[in-house]
Design an enzyme around this catalytic site. Structure first.
Site, mmCIF file in Angstrom:
data_model
loop_
_atom_site.group_PDB
_atom_site.id
_atom_site.type_symbol
_atom_site.label_atom_id
_atom_site.label_comp_id
_atom_site.label_asym_id
_atom_site.label_seq_id
_atom_site.Cartn_x
_atom_site.Cartn_y
_atom_site.Cartn_z
ATOM 1 N N HIS A 132 -6.163 9.175 -5.050
ATOM 2 C CA HIS A 132 -7.304 8.478 -4.557
ATOM 3 C C HIS A 132 -8.069 7.870 -5.535
ATOM 4 O O HIS A 132 -8.420 6.401 -5.308
ATOM 5 C CB HIS A 132 -8.335 9.563 -3.802
ATOM 6 C CG HIS A 132 -9.446 8.717 -3.130
ATOM 7 N ND1 HIS A 132 -10.672 8.707 -3.740
ATOM 8 C CD2 HIS A 132 -9.424 7.870 -2.049
ATOM 9 C CE1 HIS A 132 -11.270 8.014 -2.913
ATOM 10 N NE2 HIS A 132 -10.899 7.570 -1.997
ATOM 11 N N GLU A 140 -5.946 4.682 -6.475
ATOM 12 C CA GLU A 140 -5.782 3.730 -5.386
ATOM 13 C C GLU A 140 -7.378 2.616 -5.384
ATOM 14 O O GLU A 140 -7.214 1.651 -5.451
ATOM 15 C CB GLU A 140 -6.098 4.304 -4.067
ATOM 16 C CG GLU A 140 -6.198 3.514 -2.810
ATOM 17 C CD GLU A 140 -7.298 4.083 -1.821
ATOM 18 O OE1 GLU A 140 -8.135 3.210 -1.218
ATOM 19 O OE2 GLU A 140 -6.994 5.248 -1.435
#
Length: 419
Positions: free
Chosen positions: A48, A51
């Site tokens: 994450h 990202e």
């Protein structure tokens, strides 16, 4: 007309394409097999984190230039991280597809991971964690999933913890990306009006910076045991989640369980909604959901109720599970659920981004593609006998794990006799 094709580029990246002649837009997505299941305790949340950092600048674009280059073509760009994969995507008019895709490809290949930006983004993600903690329904869902998959990589947090984020340095980010963002772990999904041959030619030299492959991770199977947890928050409403093990995306019972979920808690006419909300007036929000992954799954029931109504809501849920066990579902319920599911699926088919998401997810997680006709046919083929089989997965109250988020500690031994 539309058709779905899969090609493997010379570089080893798979491309799934659905050409739709009658639209004037296209959606492009890069799916990467990099998510929470591939992380360790020390780097929890790194997928994450990466990202987020992809949008913070490349060797030739600043974060502002990334946003402006998409705005210049009227595109819509975003990304998300899940348990098993991360997806970066852009939707544009057809004439600008390559321009939009080039920005995403630049991010994937040339993100700089600037140390100053990493420090700032770590703070942003910590605020995101606080936001989740402040949303008790999300907290209940995340916690019950962790309990159901305890000891299984699927139980890992997608976002990580403040402690794990402190240990994610530029070296950790770059190393994880290098190891996990490999050509064999990437699927490019494109849907809309575009020239397939030309687009594959455009993509061919775009992944040379990435390693060819990574070791295959075997699915982990762990013994499931029901567990119970109470979380205390200063809130005005209690949030209750019950969950039990479900099935994987490629299980032959997938559509039957999806239809059963619709009957139990997937709509306003569902059993749980009619009992808990309409008849008993105990909850504003009550529903069920079927979460399936590549190797496993879980079935969840949620209700948001008054602090003094938790026991009553659980009693109502127990009533519906007992009725399901004794009587199964009727042919009328099954027929209605089929029409609801087919309508929802067909509505999604009218959006090129939805098609891109579905095709990419299916190929990267199951290795298969499903045409619209196959999906509708699979829904239609589900029988009452199939429902009698899958109901056994969810109708036993003693098999459920429970989580309650309330303004004071909830004693599960007193409110749930099956503990």
């Amino acid at each position: 007309m539309s058709s779905i094709k899969v090609r493997t580029l010379d570089c080893g990246v798979r491309v799934i394409m659905e050409k739709i002649d009658y639209v004037k837009s296209a959606a492009f997505g890069i799916w990467v097999k990099a998510g929470a299941v591939y992380e360790t305790k020390d780097n929890s949340g790194v997928s994450h984190f990466i990202e987020h950092m992809m949008f913070k600048g490349t060797e030739k674009r600043s974060a502002r230039q990334i946003a402006e280059d998409i705005d210049k073509i009227g595109g819509q760009m975003n990304a998300f991280t899940g348990k098993e994969a991360t997806c970066y995507y852009v939707k544009t008019i057809s004439d600008n597809l390559e321009k939009g895709a080039e920005v995403i490809l630049d991010m994937i290949n040339n993100a700089v991971f600037d140390s100053r930006e990493i420090t700032k983004e770590r703070k942003v993600i910590c605020e995101e964690i606080k936001m989740i903690q402040d949303q008790p329904d999300d907290l209940a869902h995340d916690t019950v999933t962790e309990l159901v998959f305890k000891g299984n990589p699927l139980g890992k947090s997608i976002i990580g913890t403040p402690t794990s984020l402190k240990g994610i340095s530029r070296k950790v980010l770059a190393g994880y990306k290098e190891n996990e963002y490999t050509r064999d772990s990437i699927v490019v999904s494109v849907a809309g009006n575009f020239d397939e041959d030309r687009f594959c030619e455009f993509l061919e030299d775009k992944f040379g910076n990435l390693a060819m492959s990574k070791p295959h991770m075997e699915a982990v199977k762990t013994e499931y045991k029901p567990a119970y947890k109470s979380l205390v928050k200063d809130i005005q409403q209690s949030h209750v989640c019950l969950a039990v093990k479900g099935i994987s995306l490629d299980d032959e019972r997938y559509y039957a369980l999806s239809l059963l979920n619709s009957i139990m808690g997937g709509s306003m006419s569902s059993r749980l909604f009619q009992n808990i909300r309409e008849e008993k007036g105990l909850a504003y929000s009550v529903f069920s959901m079927n979460s399936s992954y590549s190797s496993d799954g879980c079935f969840i029931i949620y209700a948001g109720v008054g602090h003094d109504k938790i026991r009553d809501a659980l009693s109502g849920i127990e009533e519906e599970l007992g009725m399901l066990s004794r009587e199964g579902v009727s042919s009328d319920e099954l027929s209605m659920a089929k029409e609801q599911m087919k309508s929802s699926y067909i509505f999604g088919q009218e959006n090129v981004a939805s098609r891109m998401f579905a095709n990419g997810k299916n190929l990267i997680l199951t290795g298969r593609i499903f045409t619209p006709d196959e999906v509708v046919d699979s829904i239609d083929k589900v029988s009452i006998e199939d429902m009698d089989i899958v109901k056994k997965l969810i109708c036993d109250p003693s098999a459920y794990t429970g989580v309650a988020v309330s303004n004071k500690r909830v004693d599960w031994k007193k409110i749930w006799k099956w503990q």
